[in-house]
Motif scaffolding. Structure first.
Motif, PDB file in Angstrom:
ATOM      1  N   MET A 192      -7.442  63.532 -19.096  1.00 59.91           N
ATOM      2  CA  MET A 192      -8.535  64.334 -19.636  1.00 59.91           C
ATOM      3  C   MET A 192      -8.446  65.781 -19.171  1.00 59.91           C
ATOM      4  N   ARG A 193      -7.858  66.008 -18.001  1.00 57.80           N
ATOM      5  CA  ARG A 193      -7.703  67.385 -17.526  1.00 57.80           C
ATOM      6  C   ARG A 193      -6.765  68.167 -18.443  1.00 57.80           C
ATOM      7  N   ALA A 194      -5.732  67.512 -18.949  1.00 52.88           N
ATOM      8  CA  ALA A 194      -4.820  68.181 -19.879  1.00 52.88           C
ATOM      9  C   ALA A 194      -5.539  68.510 -21.189  1.00 52.88           C
ATOM     10  N   ILE A 195      -6.366  67.601 -21.664  1.00 55.00           N
ATOM     11  CA  ILE A 195      -7.132  67.867 -22.888  1.00 55.00           C
ATOM     12  C   ILE A 195      -8.091  69.026 -22.641  1.00 55.00           C
ATOM     13  N   GLU A 196      -8.683  69.086 -21.471  1.00 55.46           N
ATOM     14  CA  GLU A 196      -9.555  70.195 -21.106  1.00 55.46           C
ATOM     15  C   GLU A 196      -8.780  71.520 -21.117  1.00 55.46           C
ATOM     16  N   ARG A 197      -7.511  71.482 -20.692  1.00 59.42           N
ATOM     17  CA  ARG A 197      -6.666  72.686 -20.705  1.00 59.42           C
ATOM     18  C   ARG A 197      -6.115  73.004 -22.090  1.00 59.42           C
ATOM     19  N   GLY A 198      -6.345  72.097 -23.067  1.00 58.75           N
ATOM     20  CA  GLY A 198      -5.907  72.352 -24.428  1.00 58.75           C
ATOM     21  C   GLY A 198      -4.571  71.744 -24.784  1.00 58.75           C
ATOM     22  N   LYS A 199      -4.144  70.732 -24.054  1.00 60.33           N
ATOM     23  CA  LYS A 199      -2.850  70.102 -24.308  1.00 60.33           C
ATOM     24  C   LYS A 199      -3.041  68.611 -24.570  1.00 60.33           C
ATOM     25  N   VAL A 200      -2.485  68.154 -25.684  1.00 63.45           N
ATOM     26  CA  VAL A 200      -2.574  66.741 -26.051  1.00 63.45           C
ATOM     27  C   VAL A 200      -1.186  66.258 -26.437  1.00 63.45           C
ATOM     28  N   ARG A 201      -0.852  65.037 -26.034  1.00 64.83           N
ATOM     29  CA  ARG A 201       0.395  64.401 -26.476  1.00 64.83           C
ATOM     30  C   ARG A 201       0.031  63.255 -27.393  1.00 64.83           C
ATOM     31  N   HIS A 202       0.781  63.131 -28.475  1.00 65.85           N
ATOM     32  CA  HIS A 202       0.518  62.035 -29.406  1.00 65.85           C
ATOM     33  C   HIS A 202       1.821  61.629 -30.079  1.00 65.85           C
ATOM     34  N   PRO A 203       1.900  60.387 -30.555  1.00 65.62           N
ATOM     35  CA  PRO A 203       3.117  59.955 -31.243  1.00 65.62           C
ATOM     36  C   PRO A 203       3.215  60.613 -32.630  1.00 65.62           C
ATOM     37  N   THR A 204       4.437  60.968 -33.000  1.00 70.26           N
ATOM     38  CA  THR A 204       4.656  61.575 -34.308  1.00 70.26           C
ATOM     39  C   THR A 204       4.506  60.514 -35.389  1.00 70.26           C
ATOM     40  N   TRP A 205       3.594  60.738 -36.315  1.00 69.19           N
ATOM     41  CA  TRP A 205       3.324  59.790 -37.395  1.00 69.19           C
ATOM     42  C   TRP A 205       3.066  58.384 -36.861  1.00 69.19           C
ATOM     43  N   GLY A 206       2.493  58.297 -35.666  1.00 68.03           N
ATOM     44  CA  GLY A 206       2.141  57.005 -35.099  1.00 68.03           C
ATOM     45  C   GLY A 206       3.283  56.283 -34.402  1.00 68.03           C
ATOM     46  N   HIS A 207       4.430  56.919 -34.274  1.00 60.93           N
ATOM     47  CA  HIS A 207       5.605  56.296 -33.642  1.00 60.93           C
ATOM     48  C   HIS A 207       6.221  57.265 -32.638  1.00 60.93           C
ATOM     49  N   LYS A 208       7.217  56.778 -31.898  1.00 58.29           N
ATOM     50  CA  LYS A 208       7.954  57.652 -30.988  1.00 58.29           C
ATOM     51  C   LYS A 208       8.740  58.641 -31.820  1.00 58.29           C
ATOM     52  N   PRO A 209       9.069  59.795 -31.368  1.00 56.61           N
ATOM     53  CA  PRO A 209       8.813  60.410 -30.073  1.00 56.61           C
ATOM     54  C   PRO A 209       7.414  61.016 -29.995  1.00 56.61           C
ATOM     55  N   TRP A 210       6.943  61.153 -28.758  1.00 55.83           N
ATOM     56  CA  TRP A 210       5.654  61.781 -28.537  1.00 55.83           C
ATOM     57  C   TRP A 210       5.830  63.290 -28.581  1.00 55.83           C
ATOM     58  N   THR A 211       4.878  63.975 -29.170  1.00 55.29           N
ATOM     59  CA  THR A 211       4.962  65.420 -29.273  1.00 55.29           C
ATOM     60  C   THR A 211       3.715  66.069 -28.670  1.00 55.29           C
ATOM     61  N   PRO A 212       3.924  67.240 -28.031  1.00 52.43           N
ATOM     62  CA  PRO A 212       2.766  67.963 -27.499  1.00 52.43           C
ATOM     63  C   PRO A 212       2.078  68.751 -28.609  1.00 52.43           C
ATOM     64  N   GLN A 213       0.790  68.942 -28.466  1.00 47.89           N
ATOM     65  CA  GLN A 213       0.037  69.718 -29.450  1.00 47.89           C
ATOM     66  C   GLN A 213      -1.058  70.486 -28.731  1.00 47.89           C
ATOM     67  N   ARG A 214      -1.321  71.711 -29.177  1.00 50.40           N
ATOM     68  CA  ARG A 214      -2.390  72.524 -28.614  1.00 50.40           C
ATOM     69  C   ARG A 214      -3.699  72.222 -29.341  1.00 50.40           C
ATOM     70  N   VAL A 215      -4.779  72.130 -28.585  1.00 48.54           N
ATOM     71  CA  VAL A 215      -6.119  71.947 -29.142  1.00 48.54           C
ATOM     72  C   VAL A 215      -7.026  72.971 -28.468  1.00 48.54           C
ATOM     73  N   PRO A 216      -8.211  73.230 -29.006  1.00 39.88           N
ATOM     74  CA  PRO A 216      -9.124  74.173 -28.337  1.00 39.88           C
ATOM     75  C   PRO A 216      -9.425  73.710 -26.910  1.00 39.88           C
ATOM     76  N   GLU A 217      -9.318  74.620 -25.987  1.00 36.66           N
ATOM     77  CA  GLU A 217      -9.540  74.243 -24.592  1.00 36.66           C
ATOM     78  C   GLU A 217     -10.968  74.512 -24.158  1.00 36.66           C
ATOM     79  N   GLY A 218     -11.365  73.870 -23.078  1.00 36.22           N
ATOM     80  CA  GLY A 218     -12.632  74.161 -22.441  1.00 36.22           C
ATOM     81  C   GLY A 218     -13.848  73.420 -22.953  1.00 36.22           C
ATOM     82  N   PHE A 219     -13.674  72.219 -23.515  1.00 38.15           N
ATOM     83  CA  PHE A 219     -14.855  71.494 -23.994  1.00 38.15           C
ATOM     84  C   PHE A 219     -15.788  71.123 -22.848  1.00 38.15           C
ATOM     85  N   ALA A 220     -15.242  70.855 -21.665  1.00 38.21           N
ATOM     86  CA  ALA A 220     -16.085  70.498 -20.516  1.00 38.21           C
ATOM     87  C   ALA A 220     -16.560  71.739 -19.765  1.00 38.21           C
ATOM     88  N   SER A 221     -15.736  72.763 -19.721  1.00 34.19           N
ATOM     89  CA  SER A 221     -16.107  73.992 -19.010  1.00 34.19           C
ATOM     90  C   SER A 221     -17.358  74.618 -19.600  1.00 34.19           C
TER      91      SER A 221
END
Length: 157
Positions: A98-127
């Motif tokens: 959750m700290r990474a999501i707070e910093r704006g970084k999320v990892r998820h599988p590409t099209w629901g499968h491997k390989p996992w890819t990083p993605q930027r999201v808006p940061e600071g939802f908890a801050s």
């Protein structure tokens, strides 16, 4: 997760020590814990709403993060005294960062499968929440609760 630091942790440690040394009834600590946890409900709701509103709706990340458990950890030991907000969720057998999501970084599988890819999201939802009025109100409640508990233990002495 952004940590909410509460001034007065030394009072919390002193309270735990006094209860142990004086043999005071532990109901003082139970009441303190209950008061802090019930006072956190508004901040918890605001944190979940902020996740839903800030994080992407498409793909369901905001809803997914908002459904994570949010709790308060209260510690009274001399070195670790404090009140900490803990947010987490298990995902695919592992704990979600959750700290990474707070910093704006999320990892998820590409099209629901491997390989996992990083993605930027808006940061600071908890801050946003921890800098807002609900957190300030919670902070004041924690300090007042600790002061009341210390006074109650001293009255018993």
């Amino acid at each position: 997760m952004a940590d909410l630091e509460v001034q007065g942790a030394e009072k919390l440690a002193l309270l735990g020590k006094a209860v142990r040394k004086l043999g005071t009834d532990r109901t003082v600590l139970k009441h303190l814990n209950r008061r802090i946890r019930t006072g956190f409900k508004d901040t918890r709701k605001e944190l979940k709403t902020s996740a839903r509103d800030t994080l992407p709706r498409r793909g369901g990340l905001g809803k997914w993060v908002a459904s994570a458990s949010v709790r308060v950890s209260i510690r009274r030991a001399a070195n670790t005294a404090g009140v900490q907000v803990v947010m987490g969720r298990n995902s695919a057998g592992k704990r979600t960062d959750m700290r990474a999501i707070e910093r704006g970084k999320v990892r998820h599988p590409t099209w629901g499968h491997k390989p996992w890819t990083p993605q930027r999201v808006p940061e600071g939802f908890a801050s946003k929440v921890f800098e807002g009025p609900a957190a300030a109100e919670f902070h004041g409640l924690v300090i007042a609760s600790i002061d009341d508990a210390v006074a109650e233990v001293l009255r018993a002495f």
